[in-house]
Design a protein around this motif. Structure first.
Motif, PDB file in Angstrom:
ATOM      1  N   THR A  49      32.597 -21.968 -20.920  1.00 29.89           N
ATOM      2  CA  THR A  49      32.083 -20.601 -20.399  1.00 29.89           C
ATOM      3  C   THR A  49      32.219 -20.693 -19.054  1.00 29.89           C
ATOM      4  N   GLN A  98      19.988 -10.876 -18.040  1.00 27.20           N
ATOM      5  CA  GLN A  98      21.543 -11.388 -18.379  1.00 27.20           C
ATOM      6  C   GLN A  98      22.302 -10.055 -19.184  1.00 27.20           C
ATOM      7  N   GLY A  99      23.356 -10.350 -19.242  1.00 27.17           N
ATOM      8  CA  GLY A  99      24.177  -9.073 -19.546  1.00 27.17           C
ATOM      9  C   GLY A  99      23.738  -8.568 -20.982  1.00 27.17           C
ATOM     10  N   ARG A 100      23.448  -9.343 -21.856  1.00 29.17           N
ATOM     11  CA  ARG A 100      23.262  -8.730 -23.351  1.00 29.17           C
ATOM     12  C   ARG A 100      21.874  -8.139 -23.430  1.00 29.17           C
ATOM     13  N   ASN A 191      37.575  -9.866 -22.393  1.00 30.35           N
ATOM     14  CA  ASN A 191      37.411 -11.341 -22.715  1.00 30.35           C
ATOM     15  C   ASN A 191      38.076 -11.733 -24.085  1.00 30.35           C
ATOM     16  N   ASP A 220      31.674  -2.276 -19.626  1.00 35.39           N
ATOM     17  CA  ASP A 220      31.203  -3.595 -19.773  1.00 35.39           C
ATOM     18  C   ASP A 220      31.828  -4.419 -18.414  1.00 35.39           C
ATOM     19  N   ARG A 223      33.311  -8.845 -15.002  1.00 35.24           N
ATOM     20  CA  ARG A 223      34.301  -9.459 -14.438  1.00 35.24           C
ATOM     21  C   ARG A 223      35.153  -8.287 -13.752  1.00 35.24           C
ATOM     22  N   SER A 260      26.902  -8.631 -16.857  1.00 34.69           N
ATOM     23  CA  SER A 260      26.638 -10.106 -17.016  1.00 34.69           C
ATOM     24  C   SER A 260      26.932 -10.545 -15.289  1.00 34.69           C
ATOM     25  N   LYS A 263      29.020 -13.913 -14.308  1.00 45.00           N
ATOM     26  CA  LYS A 263      30.328 -14.113 -14.059  1.00 45.00           C
ATOM     27  C   LYS A 263      30.677 -13.599 -12.661  1.00 45.00           C
ATOM     28  N   ARG A 402      39.417 -21.033 -25.957  1.00 43.69           N
ATOM     29  CA  ARG A 402      39.396 -20.523 -24.740  1.00 43.69           C
ATOM     30  C   ARG A 402      39.102 -21.832 -23.794  1.00 43.69           C
TER      31      ARG A 402
HETATM   32  N1  F0G Z   1      30.272  -8.856 -22.059  1.00 46.24           N
HETATM   33  C1  F0G Z   1      31.305  -9.763 -22.045  1.00 46.24           C
HETATM   34  C2  F0G Z   1      32.629  -9.292 -21.777  1.00 46.24           C
HETATM   35  C3  F0G Z   1      31.001 -11.022 -21.681  1.00 46.24           C
HETATM   36  O1  F0G Z   1      31.897 -11.838 -21.539  1.00 46.24           O
HETATM   37  C4  F0G Z   1      29.650 -11.516 -22.034  1.00 46.24           C
HETATM   38  C5  F0G Z   1      29.430 -12.983 -21.954  1.00 46.24           C
HETATM   39  C6  F0G Z   1      28.485 -10.682 -22.109  1.00 46.24           C
HETATM   40  C7  F0G Z   1      29.070  -9.274 -22.181  1.00 46.24           C
HETATM   41  C8  F0G Z   1      27.071 -10.852 -22.321  1.00 46.24           C
HETATM   42  O2  F0G Z   1      26.724 -11.329 -20.968  1.00 46.24           O
HETATM   43  O3  F0G Z   1      26.043 -13.898 -21.525  1.00 46.24           O
HETATM   44  O4  F0G Z   1      25.093 -12.534 -19.504  1.00 46.24           O
HETATM   45  O5  F0G Z   1      24.518 -11.946 -21.980  1.00 46.24           O
HETATM   46  N2  F0G Z   1      30.090 -13.687 -21.890  1.00 46.24           N
HETATM   47  C9  F0G Z   1      29.970 -15.222 -21.932  1.00 46.24           C
HETATM   48  C10 F0G Z   1      31.204 -15.901 -22.135  1.00 46.24           C
HETATM   49  C11 F0G Z   1      28.995 -15.797 -22.587  1.00 46.24           C
HETATM   50  O6  F0G Z   1      31.200 -17.274 -22.621  1.00 46.24           O
HETATM   51  O7  F0G Z   1      32.228 -15.415 -22.117  1.00 46.24           O
HETATM   52  P1  F0G Z   1      25.436 -12.625 -21.059  1.00 46.24           P
END
Ligand code: F0G
Length: 457
Positions: A49, A98-100, A191, A220, A223, A260, A263, A402
């Protein structure tokens, strides 16, 4: 000069433990052929990741020391909130771990307990939901609907904005079932289909549809800077604008955002929830306090807030973004030159190998992406991530592997090593075994499932 160098010097290093294919074969079996279950010391190059795995700058570490750990009203929070406001224009800012966590709060606010006039489940459209977003939307009782364009779902096709939402399908959905749609999401960069960017033109058109049907638009925006860089490079009329101006326009078009910061926040942990509506923000703050922490820290330490405040400034630097996107593109070009099919063009944070093309002998239920990911590890200790049928939990539209590139962490020679490993795996692709699942939880199975190669005894 033509050569684009890493625009930083290395001040602190972390050793990589080397290992042999035989050691890795044994470790892989011990981990149930699931790369998430591997201790990271057993990994040579970790491309699982790009999330939270980047290197912080000396300025960020200086911020870490400055961090104020007061429970309420720490100056670190105000520095963080000001940095977020400068960047995004949002004044209602909540930190999360974190993002979630942002996704969970958003879904609880806008989905939980919601009934629709049609009696059907609410539906949340997105260009493509990331797996945690999908899981949170579904946990909120709604359907997570992906509305990528046909181009976005065609890995080999080269197009500038393959993250764009299919506007015709979004309009049709809103026209037919407006009352069933609590909000619209769009993921920048996208993503799930390869870190593909969304154009400003598409974002504006999605905004216009949301206005027409009275729906909030949530970004969202993990990035956001990489997306803005692609807009600057690829979208007609955008080349002369500052990245920060493009970033600002992206956020201006939205009613809220889940971010999140692991990133493009350039930090190891942290998230940001933004909501334009003061009443929604108040309710989100209550939910934050319930499970994350008080509103001026949201489950983070003050030092994390300082690191984010600095990171959000560094990430929009042109030299950084040029190097960042170019180094990912370089990996993609070298793999294509070696005859490996990838999602084209390479995305902002990762190169996605088309495992279905590499292993045509393996059907979806034999997990071609898992087969390639395990081989990359065994051959060269490269840890990647399956984004296909394993992650999706049902036959996926694409079987991808990936190679996510942590920010400011690996050098060009690391990338050249990865090219060599992938080339070697591609040479033996026809002989790779398929896999079956031995045990798996009901949701988000890719994190913990155990597998078995089908030629194993
Ligand atoms: N949205 C997107 C587009 C993401 O790529 C991720 C996390 C999240 C939300 C959630 O964020 O991990 O901080 O809770 N993506 C990581 C990845 C885990 O490996 O692509 P998070």
């Amino acid at each position: 000069m033509k050569t684009i160098i890493e625009p930083f010097r290395i001040k602190s290093v972390e050793p990589i433990r080397m290992s042999t294919p035989a050691e890795r074969a044994a470790w892989l079996a011990e981990a149930g052929w699931n790369l998430f279950r591997l201790p990271s010391e057993r990994v040579v190059i970790d491309l699982l990741t790009d999330s939270g795995t980047g290197a912080m700058s000396s300025e960020q570490w200086a911020g870490v020391l400055r961090g104020d750990e007061s429970y309420a009203g720490a100056p670190s929070f105000f520095r963080f909130a000001r940095a977020v406001e400068d960047l995004t224009g949002f004044t209602n800012v909540l930190p999360t771990h974190q993002g979630r966590a942002c996704e969970r709060i958003l879904c609880e606010l806008l989905l939980r307990g919601r009934t629709t006039p049609s009696g059907r489940r609410p539906v949340v459209p997105n260009n493509a939901h990331f797996d945690t977003t999908r899981a949170n939307v579904e946990h909120g009782g709604a359907e997570a609907l992906d509305l990528l364009t046909d181009a976005g779902r065609t890995p080999g096709l080269v197009a500038p904005f393959k993250g764009d939402m299919d506007l015709a399908r979004l309009e049709a959905l809103l026209a037919a079932r407006a009352d069933d749609v609590p909000f619209v999401m769009i993921t920048i960069t996208c993503n799930t289909n390869g870190g593909q960017p969304v154009s400003l033109a598409n974002l504006r058109a999605v905004r216009a549809l949301c206005d027409r049907f009275g729906k909030p638009l949530i970004l969202d925006a993990c990035r956001f800077a990489e997306n803005a860089w692609f807009v600057k490079q690829r979208e007609p009329g955008q080349a002369g604008r500052a990245v920060r101006a493009i970033v600002r326009e992206q956020f201006d078009l939205a009613d809220g955002a889940t971010i999140s910061a692991k990133k493009d926040g350039l930090v190891n942990t942290g998230g940001i929830l933004l909501l334009r509506d003061p009443e929604l923000f108040r309710r989100a703050s209550d939910l934050l306090i319930l499970t994350e922490g008080y509103v001026t820290y949201g489950g983070l330490a003050g030092r994390d807030l300082e690191a984010m405040a600095v990171g959000l400034g560094e990430v929009t630097d042109d030299d950084y973004l040029r190097y960042r996107v170019r180094s990912v593109e370089f990996l993609g070009e070298r793999l294509l030159a070696a005859g490996v099919e990838i999602v084209r063009p390479p995305g902002g944070h990762a190169v996605y190998i088309d495992a279905a093309k590499l292993c045509p002998h393996l059907p979806a239920e034999r997990f071609p992406g898992q087969a390639v990911a395990c081989a990359l590890y065994e051959v060269g200790g490269v840890r990647s991530c399956e984004i296909g049928t394993v992650m999706r939990g049902e036959p996926a539209p694409m079987e991808l592997v990936r190679l996510a590139i942590p920010r400011r962490t690996y050098t060009q020679s690391h990338v050249e090593y990865v090219v060599e490993v992938v080339t070697e795996v591609a040479a033996r692709a026809a002989t790779l075994p398929g896999y079956e699942i031995v045990e798996a939880p009901p949701a988000l199975r890719h994190f913990s499932a155990r597998f078995r190669p089908l030629n194993a005894t």
